[in-house]
Design a protein around this motif. Structure first.
Motif, PDB file in Angstrom:
ATOM      1  N   VAL A  91      -3.961  -3.872 -12.445  1.00  0.00           N
ATOM      2  CA  VAL A  91      -3.647  -4.771 -11.317  1.00  0.00           C
ATOM      3  C   VAL A  91      -3.469  -6.180 -11.884  1.00  0.00           C
ATOM      4  O   VAL A  91      -4.392  -6.723 -12.488  1.00  0.00           O
ATOM      5  CB  VAL A  91      -4.783  -4.762 -10.269  1.00  0.00           C
ATOM      6  CG1 VAL A  91      -4.444  -5.703  -9.113  1.00  0.00           C
ATOM      7  CG2 VAL A  91      -5.026  -3.350  -9.750  1.00  0.00           C
ATOM      8  N   SER A 120       3.942  -5.977  -3.074  1.00  0.00           N
ATOM      9  CA  SER A 120       3.728  -6.229  -1.651  1.00  0.00           C
ATOM     10  C   SER A 120       4.527  -7.474  -1.286  1.00  0.00           C
ATOM     11  O   SER A 120       4.571  -8.431  -2.062  1.00  0.00           O
ATOM     12  CB  SER A 120       2.250  -6.498  -1.384  1.00  0.00           C
ATOM     13  OG  SER A 120       2.078  -7.115  -0.113  1.00  0.00           O
ATOM     14  N   THR A 180       0.837  -1.203   0.000  1.00  0.00           N
ATOM     15  CA  THR A 180       0.000   0.000   0.000  1.00  0.00           C
ATOM     16  C   THR A 180       0.874   1.255   0.000  1.00  0.00           C
ATOM     17  O   THR A 180       0.605   2.209  -0.743  1.00  0.00           O
ATOM     18  CB  THR A 180      -0.931   0.000   1.234  1.00  0.00           C
ATOM     19  OG1 THR A 180      -1.599  -1.267   1.277  1.00  0.00           O
ATOM     20  CG2 THR A 180      -1.957   1.095   1.156  1.00  0.00           C
TER      21      THR A 180
END
Ligand SMILES: Cc1ncc(COP(=O)(O)O)c(C=O)c1O
Length: 375
Positions: A130, A180, A61
Motif C-alpha cells: 500500500v 480510488s 475497494t
C-alpha cells in the motif's frame, strides 16, 4: 485564520469552467454508463501511469476486489496486507473471498519486506503493498519476494496518484495497480470512483467482464460478473482533473518541504521521505503526544486535522476473526496512537502552513525521543 484539512471548493473554483463544460457535454450526449468519457479517461489514465490498460470501476475497494478476482484469488487464499492502512485494503481482500494476512510496517509507515516474507504460507497468492500517504513502497524487495515465492503483486495505489518509484508510476509496477478516486484523493471525482491499471491483456479483458455483468456483447454473459462501473459524469470530471494532477502534486511537495523545515525547527517529527521527487503527499503526517487534546486545541484555533488511522485493522471489531490481540504489530499500534495528519491540499498557502506549525508549537509537545528517528 481558518485552515481546512482539504478544500475541494477552492479546487472547483479554479477549474469551474472546464468542469462545467465537461459535465454539460455528458448531459448533452446522454451516455451515462461506460460512455465515451469513460473510454477517453481510461486511455489517458493508462498513458499517465505508463500501464497498457486502465479499467475504471465504481471505487477503490471495487478495484482491489476485482483485481484479486481477476487473478483467480478467492476462498482459501491468503493475501498479505500491511496493518497500517485504510481498512478498505483488507476489505478488498475479504470481498474477493480471500483472507487478509496482516503484517507490520516500518518507520516510513510502509509495509516491511521482512514481515512480508515471514508471513508467507503455502496459501499465500498475492502481496498488496500500500503506497500509503502518497509514497511508493520501495518495490525491489517486494518484487524479489514475489518472484521467489510465485506471488502476484497487487499495488494499492489509492493514495498515490502520480507517485513515482525509480522512474515508474505507482500502480504500474506490480501485476496490477488499484486506484480510488474518492473526492479527497489527489485525483478525486465528485463521488465514488476507482480504476485498475495493468500491462496484462488477459487480465484487463477479465476485469472488463467482471465490472459489467460478464458481458462483452450486450446480453451475452460469459461469466457471473458484477456491476461496478464508473459513470460517465465522474470520468468527465476526472479527465479534466488529470490535466492538473502533476501541477497539484508539485504544490503538495512544496507544501511538504515547508512543513518539513518549520516542524523540524520546532522539534517535531517530519515524515520519512524516501524519494523527494516521487512522493505525492496525499497526507502529511506528524506525531504528537496527547493527540486528542492537541487536535481539539488546533480545531479551536481554526486548524482541521485528521488521523490516518486511529484504530489499526486487527483491532477493529470487523476483523476480530483474525484473532490478533493488541501488541501484534508494535510499529503500527504506536503510530496509530500518535500520528496526526496536518492540512494538505494544493491550494494551501505558505501563510496557512506557518499558522498551523506556530499553533502546533504553542500547544503541543514533540513526541518522545524514541520516535525522533522518524524525522
Ligand atoms: C489505501 C486505500 N485503499 C483503498 C481505499 C478504498 O477506496 P474507496 O474509498 O474508493 O473504495 C482507500 C480510500 O478510501 C485507501 O486510502
Amino acid at each position: 485564520m481558518k485552515v481546512p484539512f482539504v478544500d475541494l471548493q477552492a479546487q472547483y473554483g479554479a477549474i469551474r469552467h472546464e468542469v462545467d463544460r465537461a459535465i454539460a457535454d455528458v448531459l448533452e450526449r446522454a451516455s451515462f454508463v461506460l460512455g465515451p468519457q469513460v473510454v477517453a479517461f481510461e486511455e489517458r489514465f493508462a498513458a499517465y501511469t505508463g500501464a497498457k490498460h486502465c479499467v475504471s470501476v465504481e471505487s477503490g475497494t471495487a478495484a482491489l476486489k476485482l483485481a484479486l478476482s481477476a487473478l483467480g484469488i478467492g476462498q482459501g487464499d491468503e493475501v498479505i496486507v500491511p496493518a497500517n492502512t485504510y481498512i478498505a485494503s483488507a476489505i478488498g481482500v475479504s470481498a474477493a473471498g480471500a483472507r487478509p494476512v496482516l503484517v507490520d510496517v516500518n518507520d516510513a509507515y510502509l509495509v516491511d519486506p521482512a514481515a512480508i516474507e515471514a508471513a508467507i504460507t503455502p496459501r499465500t497468492r498475492a502481496v498488496m503493498p500500500v503506497h500509503l500517504y502518497g509514497q511508493v513502497v520501495p518495490m525491489k524487495p517486494v518484487l524479489d519476494l514475489a518472484d521467489r515465492y510465485g506471488l502476484f503483486v497487487v499495488e494499492d495505489a489509492c493514495q498515490a496518484h502520480g507517485a513515482i518509484w525509480q522512474g515508474r508510476r505507482a500502480g504500474s509496477i506490480g501485476t496490477l495497480g488499484c486506484f480510488s478516486f474518492y473526492p479527497g484523493k489527489n485525483l478525486g471525482a465528485y463521488g465514488d470512483g476507482g480504476a485498475i491499471v495493468t500491462n496484462d491483456d488477459a487480465l484487463a479483458d477479465r476485469l472488463r467482464l467482471l465490472r459489467d455483468f460478464g458481458q462483452r456483447k450486450k446480453y451475452e454473459h460469459l461469466i457471473k460478473g458484477d456491476n461496478c462501473r464508473l459513470d460517465s459524469l465522474q470520468a468527465a470530471v476526472l479527465d479534466v482533473k488529470l490535466g492538473y494532477l502533476d501541477e497539484w502534486n508539485e504544490r503538495r511537495r512544496d507544501h511538504a518541504a515547508l512543513y518539513d523545515s518549520l516542524l523540524a525547527a520546532a522539534g517535531f517529527a517530519t515524515p520519512k521521505n524516501l524519494d523527494a521527487q516521487g512522493h505525492v503527499y496525499h497526507l502529511y503526517v506528524t506525531r504528537v503526544e496527547d493527540r486528542q487534546n492537541v487536535a481539539r486545541q488546533l480545531s479551536e484555533r481554526g486548524v482541521q486535522t485528521g488521523i490516518h488511522y486511529p484504530i489499526p485493522i486487527h483491532l477493529q471489531p470487523a476483523y476480530a476473526e483474525l484473532g490478533l490481540p493488541a501488541g501484534s504489530f508494535p510499529v503500527t499500534e504506536d503510530a496509530a496512537a500518535k500520528i496526526l495528519s496536518l492540512p494538505m491540499f494544493p491550494e494551501l498557502t505558505g501563510e496557512q502552513i506557518r499558522y498551523v506549525v506556530e499553533s502546533l508549537a504553542e500547544i503541543a509537545r514533540p513526541p518522545a525521543p524514541a520516535h525522533a528517528s522518524v524525522a
